[in-house]
Design an enzyme around this catalytic site. Structure first.
Site, short mmCIF file in Angstrom:
data_model
loop_
_atom_site.label_atom_id
_atom_site.label_comp_id
_atom_site.label_asym_id
_atom_site.label_seq_id
_atom_site.Cartn_x
_atom_site.Cartn_y
_atom_site.Cartn_z
N LYS A 212 1.33 0.00 -0.14
CA LYS A 212 2.26 0.99 -0.69
C LYS A 212 1.48 2.12 -1.35
CE LYS A 212 5.99 1.28 -4.04
NZ LYS A 212 6.96 0.55 -4.85
N GLU A 218 -8.46 -4.78 -3.02
CA GLU A 218 -8.67 -5.78 -1.95
C GLU A 218 -8.42 -5.15 -0.58
OE1 GLU A 218 -6.87 -6.18 -4.66
OE2 GLU A 218 -7.08 -8.19 -5.50
N GLY A 274 7.05 -3.64 -3.69
CA GLY A 274 6.21 -4.34 -2.72
C GLY A 274 6.79 -5.67 -2.29
N ARG A 275 7.27 -6.46 -3.24
CA ARG A 275 7.77 -7.80 -2.90
C ARG A 275 9.15 -7.77 -2.25
NH1 ARG A 275 7.07 -6.70 -8.14
NH2 ARG A 275 8.78 -6.84 -9.63
N GLU A 360 6.75 -12.53 -9.72
CA GLU A 360 6.37 -11.16 -10.09
C GLU A 360 7.61 -10.43 -10.61
OE1 GLU A 360 4.59 -7.97 -7.38
OE2 GLU A 360 2.78 -8.98 -8.07
N HIS A 391 5.02 -37.10 1.06
CA HIS A 391 3.88 -38.01 0.98
C HIS A 391 2.81 -37.46 0.06
CE1 HIS A 391 5.55 -40.60 4.07
NE2 HIS A 391 6.06 -39.48 4.53
N LYS A 511 -6.77 -6.25 -13.01
CA LYS A 511 -7.29 -5.27 -12.03
C LYS A 511 -8.27 -4.32 -12.72
CE LYS A 511 -3.20 -4.52 -9.08
NZ LYS A 511 -2.18 -3.54 -8.72
O1 F6P Z 1 -0.07 -7.44 -7.29
C1 F6P Z 1 0.49 -6.24 -7.67
C2 F6P Z 1 0.98 -5.44 -6.51
O2 F6P Z 1 1.24 -4.16 -6.97
C3 F6P Z 1 2.21 -6.03 -5.83
O3 F6P Z 1 3.38 -5.76 -6.48
C4 F6P Z 1 2.11 -5.43 -4.48
O4 F6P Z 1 2.92 -6.12 -3.58
C5 F6P Z 1 0.63 -5.61 -4.22
O5 F6P Z 1 0.02 -5.36 -5.47
C6 F6P Z 1 0.06 -4.72 -3.17
O6 F6P Z 1 0.18 -3.36 -3.48
P1 F6P Z 1 -0.02 -2.26 -2.40
O7 F6P Z 1 1.00 -2.43 -1.33
O8 F6P Z 1 0.15 -0.96 -3.11
O9 F6P Z 1 -1.41 -2.39 -1.84
#
Ligand code: F6P
Length: 549
Positions: A212, A218, A274-275, A360, A391, A511
């Site tokens: 987003k 990452e 995002g979620r 979240e 199990h 972060k």
């Molecule tokens: O973990 C925090 C967060 O902002 C989530 O809400 C989101 O889904 C994820 O990081 C990834 O964010 P982006 O789509 O901006 O890379």
């Protein structure tokens, strides 16, 4: 005065106080008695809507509990807040944003205004662009840089930009184009990328960079490694990037700066969390896998539950009931977690997906007004597909000292029937819910001839709550319904708790600290460390470790 300040604080609401008193009286009541006293309970405390059947009779509730929970929803202005969400009000107050995942599946002629602008035409324009791209990749018309057709699709993203896509891909694998290989890279641990690409040809591989913000550490780190891998494999011709990278993002500037042609960017909007984004362009990998028609069917499923949520009285409203029961179990029965147990192998990533959606969203410690809450908010969601969990951790659910409400999810049909498997699978769902609710008394254990010393070990107290959700079969449409069911249940819980279910400030601190620590790990000279003594020592220890061969 805003809608949120007009409402009494949660613990002051009459229904909350009445629920607390009611809970005291109910404490000793066992599900065995509730069922024995009401021969119709199992039929009465069940609702079917949009093809989803919810049996909630095995919760520790009476008709009065339900009445009070519904009253609590009314006192919390749930109807007003649902209307506010659907009409594009900025209900994500800490980020001053509308919350409009429901617009992602609105019908083409609908009107949903954000700052006076109808967002529905844009949603459909992006869907059409996704469909055209998907068709080209699936048919082989879209070629890689060397003219080879695309055989592998790798989604790079994390959180909502990964969990929805990977869950949906696994859930709908039955409907997927099997000649395409799909992989999902999320972790900044390089192994994730290395393993995902080790047997793939760069010339046949398409990367979808899903982010987003297009700034997430990452994702950007993995995206850079992907570009290096591709260019290394294709003779370092930078033009190759355009044929092998597309982006899903709200940030055109950053996408372009990365080197991806914005013509190959699929947009979405800041009013999609995002979620809550798996049905936006973030679902591009899903559409590539299952095709546009199946993707549209999934959206239809979402929409059916949206309409049900918006238009149905609370007593018959699946997401509202699930949300209210979650509040009851969490705040009155004191259950700290919820186990989600899909008896459907294709839903193996569903619990992981729900973890972000629920935790979240509702892992918050202050109210909308910024006051510390005086009650528990979001429970911990977790789970594994049945029957594997039986199990493993079910022992604790059946005989442990903690109360763990369970959501069982099952289907009338296996997608690929195999002998007696499906009946055996479903027998286990029903057996588990039954065993949890009714248990086994000492008398029953003794009557089986159990030696006296073993009797306490073999007793099951029962009285452990569960929901059972049944649907016909796992189709794209049904997956949409299931996700929307949980989205709106989470919404309902957040409204009762009077929290902002749509921000995620809690992920920021770590972060920021990580960004500060990276150069301290990488610098040649020993850095001047200003952390606490534990963090300083760990950093020094790591620096020593990484020097050893
Ligand atoms: O973990 C925090 C967060 O902002 C989530 O809400 C989101 O889904 C994820 O990081 C990834 O964010 P982006 O789509 O901006 O890379």
């Amino acid at each position: 005065m805003s809608a949120t300040t007009r409402i009494k604080s949660l613990i002051e609401r009459p229904a909350w106080k009445a629920l607390a008193a009611h809970h005291q009286r109910l404490q000793k009541l066992h599900l065995r008695k509730l069922f024995a006293d009401d021969p119709t309970r199992g039929e009465r405390l069940a609702v079917e809507a949009a093809g989803l059947y919810l049996d909630y009779s095995k919760n520790r509730i009476t008709d009065r509990t339900l009445k009070l929970l519904v009253q609590l929803a009314e006192e919390s202005d749930l109807s007003g807040r649902i209307a506010a969400m659907f009409s594009g009000d900025k209900i994500n107050t800490t980020e001053n944003r509308a919350v409009l995942h429901v617009a992602l599946r609105a019908p083409i002629g609908a009107t949903i205004l954000v700052d006076g602008k109808n967002v529905v035409p844009e949603v459909h324009a992006v869907l059409a662009k996704m469909a055209s791209f998907s068709d080209r990749v699936r048919s082989g018309a879209w070629k890689g840089h060397t003219g080879k057709r695309i055989k592998n699709v790798i989604n790079i993203g994390i959180g909502g930009s990964d969990l929805g896509p990977v869950m949906a891909y696994e859930a709908l694998k039955h409907y997927s184009e099997r000649s395409l290989t799909f992989r999902f890279v999320s972790n900044v641990d390089g192994i994730d990328f290395v393993e995902a690409t080790r047997d793939l040809e760069p010339a046949e591989t398409l990367f979808i960079i899903s982010s987003k913000t297009f700034t997430t550490l990452e994702t950007m780190t993995n995206a850079q490694s992907a570009r290096d891998w591709l260019l290394h494999g294709l003779g370092r011709d930078r033009k190759a990037v355009a044929r092998h990278f597309v982006a899903v993002s709200t940030n055109a500037e950053k996408v372009s700066a990365f080197g991806i042609d914005t013509a190959n960017m699929f947009g979405f909007w800041d009013w999609v969390g995002g979620r809550y984004s798996m049905d936006s362009a973030i679902g591009l990998s899903t559409m590539l896998a299952i095709g546009p028609d199946n993707f549209y069917a999934m959206l239809k499923g979402f929409r059916e539950i949206d309409e049900h949520f918006r238009n149905t009285s609370f007593e018959r409203n699946l997401p509202v009931l699930m949300g209210l029961l979650a509040v009851w179990n969490n705040d009155f029965l004191g259950a700290p977690t919820v186990a989600v147990l899909p008896y459907e192998q294709y839903l193996k990533r569903f619990p992981a997906y729900l973890q972000q959606l629920t935790m979240e969203s509702n892992g918050k410690h202050v109210t909308l007004a910024g006051k510390k809450v005086e009650y528990q908010t979001g429970p911990i969601y977790w789970g594994e597909p049945g029957t594997n969990g039986q199990h493993s951790f079910y022992q604790l659910i059946h005989q442990g000292t903690r109360l763990i409400p369970c959501d069982f999810i099952a289907f009338g049909h296996a997608l690929t029937p195999l002998g007696r498997h499906h009946d055996i699978l479903l027998a286990n769902v029903f057996a588990q819910a039954e065993a949890l609710a009714f248990g086994k008394t000492p008398e029953e254990v003794i009557a089986e001839g159990t030696p006296a010393a073993l009797v306490p070990h073999r007793v099951f107290e029962g009285n452990r709550p569960s929901n059972v959700i049944l649907a016909d079969r796992l189709t794209p449409e049904v997956l949409g319904k299931l996700v929307a069911l949980y989205e709106h249940s989470v919404f309902t819980q957040g409204i009762i708790w009077n929290i902002d279910s749509f921000d995620q400030w809690g992920v920021e601190l770590g972060k920021v600290l990580a960004q500060r620590i990276v150069p301290e790990l990488e610098s040649k000279a020993a850095p001047k460390l200003k952390h606490d003594t534990s963090t300083n020592t760990l950093i020094r220890h790591y620096r020593t470790l990484r020097q050893t061969k």
